[in-house]
Write an enzyme that holds these catalytic residues in place. Structure first.
Site, PDB file in Angstrom:
ATOM      1  N   SER A 124     -63.163 -20.382  33.075  1.00 33.92           N
ATOM      2  CA  SER A 124     -63.018 -21.693  32.462  1.00 33.92           C
ATOM      3  C   SER A 124     -63.590 -22.717  33.177  1.00 33.92           C
ATOM      4  CB  SER A 124     -61.633 -21.793  32.015  1.00 33.92           C
ATOM      5  OG  SER A 124     -61.506 -22.973  31.177  1.00 33.92           O
ATOM      6  N   HIS A 125     -62.581 -23.609  33.348  1.00 35.61           N
ATOM      7  CA  HIS A 125     -63.220 -24.845  34.091  1.00 35.61           C
ATOM      8  C   HIS A 125     -63.230 -24.593  35.485  1.00 35.61           C
ATOM      9  CE1 HIS A 125     -59.111 -24.622  33.783  1.00 35.61           C
ATOM     10  NE2 HIS A 125     -58.659 -25.478  34.726  1.00 35.61           N
ATOM     11  N   ASP A 147     -66.570 -27.572  28.907  1.00 33.39           N
ATOM     12  CA  ASP A 147     -66.406 -27.091  30.293  1.00 33.39           C
ATOM     13  C   ASP A 147     -67.039 -25.589  30.499  1.00 33.39           C
ATOM     14  OD1 ASP A 147     -64.934 -25.372  28.607  1.00 33.39           O
ATOM     15  OD2 ASP A 147     -63.410 -24.892  29.863  1.00 33.39           O
ATOM     16  N   ASP A 204     -66.492 -22.332  29.865  1.00 35.11           N
ATOM     17  CA  ASP A 204     -66.717 -21.449  28.751  1.00 35.11           C
ATOM     18  C   ASP A 204     -66.913 -22.059  27.455  1.00 35.11           C
ATOM     19  OD1 ASP A 204     -64.012 -22.233  29.110  1.00 35.11           O
ATOM     20  OD2 ASP A 204     -63.269 -20.200  28.226  1.00 35.11           O
ATOM     21  N   ASP A 223     -64.776 -24.045  25.896  1.00 33.28           N
ATOM     22  CA  ASP A 223     -63.507 -24.313  24.848  1.00 33.28           C
ATOM     23  C   ASP A 223     -62.804 -25.859  24.880  1.00 33.28           C
ATOM     24  OD1 ASP A 223     -62.393 -23.768  27.401  1.00 33.28           O
ATOM     25  OD2 ASP A 223     -61.112 -22.227  26.570  1.00 33.28           O
ATOM     26  N   ARG A 224     -63.462 -26.247  26.098  1.00 30.86           N
ATOM     27  CA  ARG A 224     -62.706 -27.871  26.366  1.00 30.86           C
ATOM     28  C   ARG A 224     -63.752 -28.925  25.976  1.00 30.86           C
ATOM     29  NH1 ARG A 224     -58.909 -27.947  31.734  1.00 30.86           N
ATOM     30  NH2 ARG A 224     -57.698 -25.957  31.077  1.00 30.86           N
ATOM     31  N   LYS A 250     -59.563 -22.717  21.295  1.00 34.23           N
ATOM     32  CA  LYS A 250     -59.843 -24.081  21.331  1.00 34.23           C
ATOM     33  C   LYS A 250     -61.482 -24.095  21.621  1.00 34.23           C
ATOM     34  CE  LYS A 250     -58.894 -24.994  26.411  1.00 34.23           C
ATOM     35  NZ  LYS A 250     -57.978 -23.861  26.732  1.00 34.23           N
TER      36      LYS A 250
HETATM   37  C1  G16 Z   1     -55.858 -22.546  29.653  1.00 30.24           C
HETATM   38  C2  G16 Z   1     -55.250 -22.468  28.272  1.00 30.24           C
HETATM   39  C3  G16 Z   1     -55.126 -23.722  27.634  1.00 30.24           C
HETATM   40  C4  G16 Z   1     -54.206 -24.508  28.543  1.00 30.24           C
HETATM   41  C5  G16 Z   1     -54.716 -24.694  29.942  1.00 30.24           C
HETATM   42  C6  G16 Z   1     -53.573 -25.270  31.012  1.00 30.24           C
HETATM   43  O1  G16 Z   1     -56.989 -23.383  29.486  1.00 30.24           O
HETATM   44  O2  G16 Z   1     -56.390 -21.851  27.375  1.00 30.24           O
HETATM   45  O3  G16 Z   1     -54.358 -23.522  26.577  1.00 30.24           O
HETATM   46  O4  G16 Z   1     -53.894 -25.787  28.218  1.00 30.24           O
HETATM   47  O5  G16 Z   1     -55.091 -23.371  30.340  1.00 30.24           O
HETATM   48  O6  G16 Z   1     -54.185 -25.167  32.344  1.00 30.24           O
HETATM   49  P1  G16 Z   1     -53.065 -25.341  33.291  1.00 30.24           P
HETATM   50  O7  G16 Z   1     -52.029 -24.445  33.134  1.00 30.24           O
HETATM   51  O8  G16 Z   1     -54.044 -25.253  34.349  1.00 30.24           O
HETATM   52  O9  G16 Z   1     -52.528 -26.583  32.845  1.00 30.24           O
HETATM   53  P2  G16 Z   1     -58.388 -22.908  29.857  1.00 30.24           P
HETATM   54  O10 G16 Z   1     -59.456 -23.840  29.503  1.00 30.24           O
HETATM   55  O11 G16 Z   1     -58.293 -22.830  31.728  1.00 30.24           O
HETATM   56  O12 G16 Z   1     -58.699 -21.298  29.352  1.00 30.24           O
END
Ligand code: G16
Length: 543
Positions: free
Chosen positions: A113-114, A277, A279, A281-282, A376
């Site tokens: 992800s990010h 981000d 991947d 999705d953000r 997302k």
């Molecule tokens: C993931 C989940 C999101 C969630 C985020 C929370 O995001 O897909 O639904 O809001 O983690 O991150 P943390 O636990 O660090 O607060 P992503 O974009 O990393 O897949």
């Protein structure tokens, strides 16, 4: 065809977090590590013989290597077909779209992800089911349990597959189809939004800047924004996906998307700015010298949803994660539709969407989406905003200010303390839990603590229970302070402090969120003993 059964020692650290298994690349490069987890997935999902899988990732370091391994394992485990994005690329929302459109059994998405990418940075893997959404808690638990007990995995001896040309090839008896990663997704976007209106807006001189952060959305944004919608060439910056994201941290917030922030707050700022981000999705949405908080963005999209063709008939309901501000709740109330409060993690929205209970979902962590897929979706949010701006013919800032004037404003900020020693972070959380009784009823200036708890959630669809989802301090005027440990970090612990204060009359209040929230911030630090317990006097990131 030679299927090998390879002995593996079980790994005890393969517990998927908020969004799949995320570890440093060298961890994934250990012998049998990836294979063990992939076999645990295949053993847990019990795909029927002949099933089809979707496979792709955000292009970060180790993506291609992992894809070759997974293809050979899929062939050895009886899949008949895998759809792979060209170059191994599929954004998370595009993977969800492809799974749904082609009605496959599920998909594997490779991304952290990010989080940063590169030989010493992060890698990740997650399984999405046939609805296109992240594996449920039950499946995730089953995968983790398997990963600890496996003694072998199956893999086919075969040559690597050419990933860069569209078309089909074989790995043993299995067909590999390399697909255009963008086209299915772009078609879906065209079916949701008024591309004609957005095109006219852009032709009329409305200037946009989209920062793909050298991550997966570059090709998607180029195709859709510059190609199909006619945004000026160069409107998409950092458009080429790189294995290390150009050394950046592909997280679209005010700290890490600083290239874009400088442009949008500079002298010649465009009218609209956005970033996504690693991947895809953000999302982060900016107007000219104006930041839209993700919580406000969800509320705004909900309030204006009927301006976009796909949502013209209205919304079934809205869902937000617990730490997300209650701005969307006010819109739901005005629209007379339900608003659900879930734990953090997109998987919790999937059940609600599948059951037809909600149309729009959002999280403070720069995630917004709808039932068009089960993830997302960063670019979707950008297009939704552009659609609204095109119809309302107002600036982003004017649209947000009108919203606050009508619904009131939920001042909001998040403080992140990244890379803390795990014990110190756990210590803060435990100290807070131990303080609940002493805190209830206590006054801090105008703020009176009405309730404290550790959020737990009963899923309204399948009745599953998720406990200990974050410590909440709820004040009598509706303000909130929330403490939660991140589930996506790979180094130490990340403690997040979420602050929210509601102001009905926006005219009366200072405009700066940090000023409006100053007292709550001081209370948060006082009750948590955060500085003393972690040795940090400042957060790493403030949004
Ligand atoms: C993931 C989940 C999101 C969630 C985020 C929370 O995001 O897909 O639904 O809001 O983690 O991150 P943390 O636990 O660090 O607060 P992503 O974009 O990393 O897949």
């Amino acid at each position: 065809m030679n299927i090998r059964t390879v002995a593996t020692q079980p790994f005890s650290d393969q517990k998927p977090g908020t969004s799949g298994l995320r570890k440093k690349v060298p961890v994934f490069q250990q012998a049998h590590y990836l294979e063990n987890f992939v076999q645990a997935i295949f053993d847990s999902i019990a795909a029927p013989k002949g099933a089809t899988l979707v496979l792709g990732g955000d292009g970060r370091y180790h993506n291609r290597t992992a894809i070759q391994t997974i293809l050979k394992m899929a062939a050895a485990n009886g899949f008949s077909k895998v759809l792979v994005g060209r170059g191994g690329i599929l954004s998370t929302p595009a993977a969800s779209c492809v799974i749904r459109k082609h009605k496959t059994f599920g998909g594997i998405i490779l991304s952290a992800s990010h989080n940063p990418g590169g030989p010493k940075e992060d890698f990740g893997i997650k399984y999405n089911g046939s609805n296109g959404g992240p594996a449920t808690e039950t499946v995730t638990e089953a995968i983790f349990a398997k990963s600890k007990t496996l003694s072998s995995y199956k893999i086919l001896d075969a040559a690597d597959v050419a990933l860069d040309t569209l078309g089909t090839s074989s790995v043993g008896d299995m067909t590999v189809q390399v697909i255009d990663p963008v086209s299915d997704y772009a078609e879906l976007m065209e079916s949701l939004f008024d591309f004609g209106a957005i095109r006219a807006l852009l032709q009329g001189g409305f200037r946009i800047k989209f920062d793909a952060m050298h991550a997966v959305n570059g090709p998607y944004a180029k195709d859709i924004l510059e190609g199909r919608l006619g945004a000026a060439p160069g409107s998409v910056m950092n458009a080429v996906p790189l294995e290390d994201f150009g050394g950046g941290h592909p997280d679209p917030n005010l700290t890490y998307a600083h290239d874009l922030v400088e442009i949008m707050f500079g002298a010649d700022a465009p009218d609209f700015g956005a970033a996504s981000d690693g991947d895809g999705d953000r999302n982060m949405i900016l107007g000219k010298r104006f930041f839209v908080t993700p919580s406000d963005s969800l509320a705004l999209l909900a309030a204006n949803a009927t301006l976009a063709p796909a949502y013209r008939k209205g919304l079934a309901g809205i869902a937000r994660s617990m730490p997300t501000s209650a701005a969307a709740d006010r819109v739901a109330q005005a629209l007379n539709i339900p608003c659900y409060e879930t734990p953090t993690g997109w998987k919790f929205f999937g059940n609600l969407m599948d059951a037809g209970k909600v149309t729009l979902c959002g999280e403070e962590s720069f995630g917004t989406g709808s039932d068009h897929v089960r993830e997302k979706d960063g670019l979707w949010a950008v297009l939704f905003w552009l659609n609204i701006v095109a119809v309302r013919k107002q600036s982003v800032e004017d649209i947000v200010r009108e919203h606050w004037a009508k619904y009131g404003r939920n001042f909001y900020s998040r403080y992140d303390y990244e890379g803390l020693p795990t014990e110190a972070a756990n210590g803060v959380m435990q100290h807070l839990r131990d303080s609940f009784t002493a805190l209830v009823g206590r006054s801090f200036g105008k703020y009176v603590v009405q309730m404290c708890d550790d959020f737990s959630y009963i899923d309204p669809v399948d009745s599953s229970i998720s406990k200990a989802q974050g410590v909440r301090l709820l004040f009598s005027d509706g303000s909130r302070i929330i403490f939660r440990l991140s589930g996506t970090g790979t180094e130490g612990a990340t403690l997040r402090v979420y602050l929210e204060a509601f102001e009905a009359d926006v005219q009366r209040h200072p405009l700066d969120a940090q000023v409006a929230l100053a007292e709550l911030i001081a209370i948060a630090l006082q009750v948590s003993e955060l500085v003393a317990r972690t040795g940090r006097d400042k957060p790493t990131v403030i949004t």
